[in-house]
Motif scaffolding. Sequence first.
Motif, PDB file in Angstrom:
ATOM      1  N   THR A   1      -4.065  29.592 -14.148  1.00 24.33           N
ATOM      2  CA  THR A   1      -2.675  29.187 -14.733  1.00 24.33           C
ATOM      3  C   THR A   1      -2.029  30.519 -15.120  1.00 24.33           C
TER       4      THR A   1
ATOM      5  N   TYR B   1      -3.990  22.082  -7.959  1.00 23.77           N
ATOM      6  CA  TYR B   1      -4.215  21.089  -7.067  1.00 23.77           C
ATOM      7  C   TYR B   1      -3.630  19.921  -7.136  1.00 23.77           C
ATOM      8  N   LYS B   2      -3.387  19.397  -5.993  1.00 27.16           N
ATOM      9  CA  LYS B   2      -2.704  17.954  -6.235  1.00 27.16           C
ATOM     10  C   LYS B   2      -3.667  17.069  -5.637  1.00 27.16           C
ATOM     11  N   GLN B   3      -3.459  15.778  -6.262  1.00 26.19           N
ATOM     12  CA  GLN B   3      -4.339  14.475  -5.722  1.00 26.19           C
ATOM     13  C   GLN B   3      -3.309  13.594  -5.289  1.00 26.19           C
ATOM     14  N   ILE B   4      -4.073  12.778  -4.417  1.00 31.14           N
ATOM     15  CA  ILE B   4      -3.481  11.641  -3.818  1.00 31.14           C
ATOM     16  C   ILE B   4      -4.190  10.399  -4.042  1.00 31.14           C
ATOM     17  N   SER B   5      -3.356   9.446  -4.552  1.00 35.14           N
ATOM     18  CA  SER B   5      -4.073   8.174  -5.094  1.00 35.14           C
ATOM     19  C   SER B   5      -3.415   7.294  -4.198  1.00 35.14           C
ATOM     20  N   ILE B   6      -4.180   6.389  -3.449  1.00 38.93           N
ATOM     21  CA  ILE B   6      -3.527   5.126  -2.715  1.00 38.93           C
ATOM     22  C   ILE B   6      -3.960   3.960  -3.072  1.00 38.93           C
TER      23      ILE B   6
ATOM     24  N   THR C   1       1.395  30.347  -9.351  1.00 37.80           N
ATOM     25  CA  THR C   1       0.040  30.064  -9.788  1.00 37.80           C
ATOM     26  C   THR C   1      -0.441  28.874  -8.745  1.00 37.80           C
TER      27      THR C   1
ATOM     28  N   ARG D   1     -14.940  19.178 -14.048  1.00 36.32           N
ATOM     29  CA  ARG D   1     -15.060  17.814 -14.060  1.00 36.32           C
ATOM     30  C   ARG D   1     -13.703  17.271 -13.801  1.00 36.32           C
TER      31      ARG D   1
ATOM     32  N   LEU E   1       0.683  -1.235  -0.033  1.00 39.69           N
ATOM     33  CA  LEU E   1       0.135  -0.018  -0.121  1.00 39.69           C
ATOM     34  C   LEU E   1       0.861   1.198  -0.066  1.00 39.69           C
ATOM     35  N   PHE E   2       0.792   2.104  -1.014  1.00 40.39           N
ATOM     36  CA  PHE E   2       1.691   3.243  -1.002  1.00 40.39           C
ATOM     37  C   PHE E   2       0.830   4.330  -1.765  1.00 40.39           C
ATOM     38  N   ALA E   3       1.168   5.548  -1.207  1.00 37.34           N
ATOM     39  CA  ALA E   3       0.288   6.791  -1.838  1.00 37.34           C
ATOM     40  C   ALA E   3       1.215   7.404  -2.914  1.00 37.34           C
ATOM     41  N   CYS E   4       0.422   7.968  -3.998  1.00 37.31           N
ATOM     42  CA  CYS E   4       1.103   8.475  -5.168  1.00 37.31           C
ATOM     43  C   CYS E   4       0.549   9.884  -5.008  1.00 37.31           C
ATOM     44  N   GLU E   5       1.397  10.922  -5.340  1.00 39.49           N
ATOM     45  CA  GLU E   5       0.922  12.351  -5.317  1.00 39.49           C
ATOM     46  C   GLU E   5       1.204  12.805  -6.694  1.00 39.49           C
ATOM     47  N   LYS E   6       0.251  13.489  -7.273  1.00 39.22           N
ATOM     48  CA  LYS E   6       0.669  14.348  -8.388  1.00 39.22           C
ATOM     49  C   LYS E   6      -0.429  15.485  -8.668  1.00 39.22           C
ATOM     50  N   GLU E   7      -0.075  16.520  -9.619  1.00 42.64           N
ATOM     51  CA  GLU E   7      -0.800  17.184  -9.845  1.00 42.64           C
ATOM     52  C   GLU E   7      -2.209  16.641 -10.455  1.00 42.64           C
ATOM     53  N   LEU E   8      -3.222  17.351  -9.823  1.00 44.03           N
ATOM     54  CA  LEU E   8      -4.568  16.953 -10.192  1.00 44.03           C
ATOM     55  C   LEU E   8      -4.931  17.524 -11.612  1.00 44.03           C
ATOM     56  N   LYS E   9      -5.231  16.945 -12.537  1.00 46.36           N
ATOM     57  CA  LYS E   9      -5.639  17.206 -13.891  1.00 46.36           C
ATOM     58  C   LYS E   9      -7.017  17.692 -13.920  1.00 46.36           C
ATOM     59  N   VAL E  10      -7.173  19.247 -14.069  1.00 41.98           N
ATOM     60  CA  VAL E  10      -8.572  19.632 -14.131  1.00 41.98           C
ATOM     61  C   VAL E  10      -9.166  20.150 -15.284  1.00 41.98           C
ATOM     62  N   ASP E  11     -10.103  19.671 -15.620  1.00 40.67           N
ATOM     63  CA  ASP E  11     -10.680  20.134 -16.981  1.00 40.67           C
ATOM     64  C   ASP E  11     -11.547  21.374 -16.668  1.00 40.67           C
TER      65      ASP E  11
ATOM     66  N   LEU F   1      -2.391  -3.411  -6.937  1.00 37.33           N
ATOM     67  CA  LEU F   1      -2.294  -3.967  -5.545  1.00 37.33           C
ATOM     68  C   LEU F   1      -2.645  -5.340  -5.751  1.00 37.33           C
TER      69      LEU F   1
ATOM     70  N   PRO G   1      -9.630  21.089   3.119  1.00 31.21           N
ATOM     71  CA  PRO G   1     -10.024  20.580   1.913  1.00 31.21           C
ATOM     72  C   PRO G   1     -11.538  19.900   1.956  1.00 31.21           C
TER      73      PRO G   1
ATOM     74  N   GLN H   1      -4.180   6.091 -11.574  1.00 28.28           N
ATOM     75  CA  GLN H   1      -3.980   6.807 -10.389  1.00 28.28           C
ATOM     76  C   GLN H   1      -5.486   7.604 -10.129  1.00 28.28           C
TER      77      GLN H   1
END
Lengths: 365, 802
Positions: A50, B784-789, B781, B732, A9-19, B793, A334, B767
Motif C-alpha cells: 500500500t 488484487y481484484k476478486q471476481i464473484s459470480i 500501488t 488469509r 448469472l452475473f459477475a461482480c468485481e471488486k477490490e479483494l480485501k486482504v488481511d 440467485l 493467476p 460476494q
Amino acid sequence: MAIALCFILFACEKELKVDYPDEPSVPVLNVFFTPDSLWKARLVYSKMKTDTSYRPIKDAQLSIVGDDGSTTILHYTAEGYYQADIFPRAGVRYTIHALLADGTDLSGTSFAPEEPNLSVVSFNSAWSTYLFDADLMDYSVMPVYVNISDELATANLQFRFWNAFPKWGRDVNRYFLSSDSLVVLEQKGIPASVINALLPLTDQWQMSFYAFEAKLNNIPEWLNYSSKYENILRATMQTQPETDPRAFDWHKLSIFSLDGWLQNVGNNTSAVFGTCRQAGQANLLLSDDNLKWRMERNAPDERDQYWLEVRNCSPAYFRYTQDYMLQVSQRMNPYAEPVTVYSNITNGVGIFAGYNRQLIKLMDY
Amino acid sequence: MNPVKIQRPHCLGLLFCLFVSIGTCLGQSFTVSGYVTDAEPGERLYGAAIQEQQSSSGCVTNPYGFFSLTLSAGQRELNVSYVGYQKQIYRLRLAADTVLHIALKSDNTLEEVTVRARQADSPEAISGMKRIDMKDVRSLPGFLGEKDVMKSLTVLPGVSQGYEGSSGIYVRGGSPDQNLILLDGVPVYNVSHLFGFMSVFTPEALQHVDLYKGGFPARYGGRLSSVVDVHMKEGNMYKPHSSLVLGPVSSEFMHEGPVVNGKSSFLISGRRTLLDLFVTEGARLAQMNNDEKIIPGLNFYDTNAKFNFYINPKNRLYISLYKGGDRLFSEYSDRSEWTTGVFDENQTKVDLKWGNTLAALRWNSQVSPRIFVNTTLAAGAFQYGIHNRYSSLHTENKETDLNKATVDYQTRIATHSVQVLADWYLANGNRLSLGAEAGIHIFQPGKRHVLNSSGITLDDGNQEVRTIPLAVFVEDNFAFSNQVHLNAGLRYEGEFVNEHLFNQVSPRVNMNYRLTENWQFSASLATMFQPLHLLTNSSIGLPSDIWVPATRNIRPETSQTASIGIIHNFPGQLRWSGELYGKMMHDVVQYKAGHSFMDLAKDWEQMVYQGKGRAWGFENAFDYQDRQVKAWLYYTLAQNQRQFDELNNGNYFPYKFDRRHDLNVGFNYKLNEKVSFTTMWVFQSGQAANIASGDYPVMGEIAEDSAYDPVFGFELRGWQPIDLTPHYNAVRLTSYHHLDVEAIFTRQQKKSTREWRVGIFNVYARQNAYYYYPYVRKNGTRGYKQISILPFLPSISYRLTF
C-alpha cells in the motif's frame, strides 16, 4: 406441463480485501558489481504494497572486504545510494557489511568472474521464423554462432541482444575540429561567416555533427551550398567512434537458442541463460523485425548498432536474475505458483553479486 | 403260518436309529443365506440386520445385499430390519442349508425414523464412514436448484470444498486427487461439470453414496484421503418408473423397469444443460448483422445405463455404463473493409472438450452357503482436449492471402481392471473378505501439436506411460460381542512403472465399542498408498489438472491416519458425534515456483516438488430429527499444513485450503405432506493465499518495465519491483459464507408425483471470491481484484415422477 425457468448469472468485481500479516519493513541491500564499474550499493527498507516509495537508509556504515586484503568504504550520496571511487577486481571474493544505526548487520559474499572473452564465429542475415513455445508467437530470427573457450567450460552465462541508437543530440562518432584547420577550410572556399560560426566549437570533441549544424543552419551562405560545404567540413574533421554506453539509448531485443543448455526464462524473450558443460559453440537466434525489414529493403540506418552482450555470472547473480525474471514473467498469470527471488543477504534481503561483461558489436545497420 | 416276529434287538436298533437321527438333527447347524432387497424396486440393501431371536446370533448384509448366518437346526425366528423399512419376522424350520430372498417394504412413517447408535457391525459403525441417500441429497438446497452429490458431501464435517463453486472436495486435509471416487466400482478421474459447479453424477440415477473419511476397509486403496463410493440404482425389477426434472441449468430424465418381471431390469438416464440454447443462439441472433461477432458456448451432458440380470438364485450379472462430457467454445470473427476491394477477415475458434467414459461388468455369485464372490471388470477413461483454430484472410483487388494456425492439446488417463472379492462367513459375526485386483493404467500427461501461420509445426509434450497396478487384501469383520466390533485388514498394493515396482503393505484397523445404547466409541488406524499424482493449481473448474504416474523421480504418496470417535444419543431425538483425527502425508506434490498447468507440454517431472503434509481436526456433528423437523449443526476445527524443502526455508506452512473453522447449519421443516422448507448456512474461514505483503527494488539494470501474460492478456506497466513474501501462504482471504433457502411443493396424484422447488442461493448476496488477479491502482500501488459470480440467485425447478 408448464415449465418456468429463471436464470440470473452475473459477475461482480471488486477490490479483494486482504488481511496482510503485520510484517515489519526489512532492510534491502542491492549491489551488482563488475570490474568496469565503480562500487555502488543501494540500501533502503522494503515497503508494504500500500506504500508508494522506499525509505532510504542514510546512516549505515558500508564496507567491502576482499580476500586480497583490500577494504573499501562506501559513502552515502542520495536516495539510499552509497558508492566509492574504486573498481572491483575480477576473481577476488568480496564480503560486504552494512551496519545500520539500530545495530543490524547485513552481509553478503560474492565475486566477479573473469571476462567471458567469447568470439562470434559467424552470423548471417539468413532470416527464418522461430516459434517460441512459451507464448506460441512467431519471431523472425537470424542465427549467430559464438565460440566458448575452455576457460568458460563450466561458466554461468547470460546472453542478451541489444539495439543501440545515439541519444538525441549525440552521434555514433565524436567530432573534433582544430582551430588550425579553419585556415584549410577557408582555402577550400568556406565563407568567412561560416568560419566565424565554427570558431567556438574548435579544439574540443563534440558529441554529434549536429553541434556544428545547429550553429551553421542560420547562416544563408551555408544553407545555399550546405551539401558541398558539409563534405569539405567532414573531410577536415577528426572523428572517433563514441564508446560511452551512456551516449546511446539501449533497447533490449529478443534472443533465443536452439541449444538445450540455453533457455529463456518463463515467457521473457530478452535473455537466455545457461550453464556451460563443455567448451564449444553456442547457437543463438537473434530477433528484430525492424532490422529484418530494413535488410530486406536494403535500407540501413548507419546510426543503428547491434550488440551481443555476454555476462559471465557469479552463482548469486545467475540465480537472482533468473528468479526475478521468472517472477515478473508469471506475475500476471493467476495460476502460476509464486516465485521467491533468491537473496544472499543475511539479516535482510537483496543481492550482493558480481558478474563480468563482454559487449560484442555485431553490426551497424 | 407263523407271523413275522420282530425280534426285540431289532426294535431296539430301530428305535435307537430314530432317536439318533432326531438327536442328530437337533444338534446340527445349518446355514441360512440369501439376499435382502427393497420390495420394490428390488434393489439390494447393504447393512440390513438379520438377527435370530433365540440365540441372538446375527449379521448384516454385505455391499451386495448378501447375508449368511449359521444356526442350529429347529424352529428359528429371524428379525430382519433396515433403517427406513418395516421390520420383518421370518419363521422357518431349519433342517438344511436354506436360501432366502427377503424383501423389505419401505416405511414412510416417521416413528420408525429414529436417531440411534448404529448396530455395532453395520457399515456406519466404521469410524469416518457416512452413507448418504439420494433423498438426503434432494433435501438440501443447491446451486440454482440443482441437486448434487459432491456438494452434499461438503455439508459433512471434515469435508470442505475449495473455491466457490468447486466440485473438488478436500477431506481431512487432503487434496482433490487424494479421493478415490467410484461409480459402480469404476474410478472417475474428473467429476466436474460447468467449471466445477456441478458434478458428473445424475441424482435420479443413483441409489446412495458411501463416504469413507477414515477407517478405510482393506478392499479400498490407491488414494490417501477418502473413498467416495457412488452406487447407481439397479433398475426397478417389478414395474416401470420414470422421473423428469427441469431446472434452470440442466434437465434430466430417468426411466427404469423390468425386462423380465422379477428377473431382470434396466435403467437409463440422461441429463443435459439448456444454457447453450439460450446463450449461444441468443448471441448469434443478436450479432447477426455485426462485422465483429463473439459467440460463446457451453454445454454438458451425462448418460447412464444399468442392466441387471438374474441368472439363477445364486448368480446375478450387472452392467453399468456412463458417458458424459463438457464443451466450452468461443467463436470470434471480424471483418474490416478498408477501401473498396480491400478487406480483412479474421476468425478464431477456441474449443475445449472434456469427459469421462466408464463401463463395468459385475458378477455376483453365491459359491456356497457361506461364500459370496463378486467379480468386477471395469474400464474408465477421462480425456481433455483443446482445439484452437486461427485464420486471417486478406483480400485486395480480388487477390487473397490466407494465414492459418492451429493448436491442439490433449491429456488422457484410462484404467482397465479386474477385481475379485470373496466374502467368507467363517462364523456368525465373523466375515472374512479376500480379494485381488489387477489392471492397467494408461497416462497421457499432455501432448501438444502446433501448426503456425508460417507452416512451422511444434510437437512437444510427454510420452504415454502404461503402468500395471496390483493388489491383494484380506479383511476381517469380527463382532466379538454385541458391543465390540473389529474390522481389521491388510492390503498389499503395487504398481509396475517402467519395469520398476512401487509397493506397500498397508494395515487397516477399525474398532467400534458400544458401551450402552446411548454411548458408542470408535478408533481407527489406516495406512494408504497412492501411486499416481494430480498436477493442479488452477482455481477454477477447468479440467486443466493432469494425472501422472509415480516415477523413480517422483515417488508414490503415502499416508497414515488415526482417529478416535464418540457417539452419544441424548434423550429425545438429538444425537452428537465427535471425532478427532490426525494425518501424516508423504511425497505429496506441488508445482514448482513459476510453473502452472499453463506449461502444457513440458516434462512434468521437472515442474514439481515433493514434500510432506500434516493435518489434524476435531469434527462435531449434531443431528436432530423428528416427524416434522430435521436439523443439523456440523462444525470442524482443523489445521492443514505442507512442507517442501525448497519453499518457506523448509518450514511447514498452511496449505492453500487450510480453513480453521468449517460450520454448516441446516434446518428442514415439513409443514405437511405437501409443503416443506429447507434452509442452510455455510461458513468457512478464509483460505490461505500466497500474496506478497510487500516489495523491494530490484537492481535497476535488470529491471523489467512491464509484466504481461500473453494468454490472459493481463498487463502491468512500470518498473517491476520484487515481491516480498516473508512466509508462504501467510495471508488469509476473507471468509466464505452464504445462506440458502428452498421451498418444496409436492402434489401426490394417483400415478404420479409432481414437485416444484423454489429456492434462493446466497440470500444475502455475499460476494465470495471465485477468482482473484493482480492489478495496479490509480495511485501506482499494486492490489488484487476478486471476481464473484454467485450472488443472490433465485431458481425454480420442476420434478415429475411417474
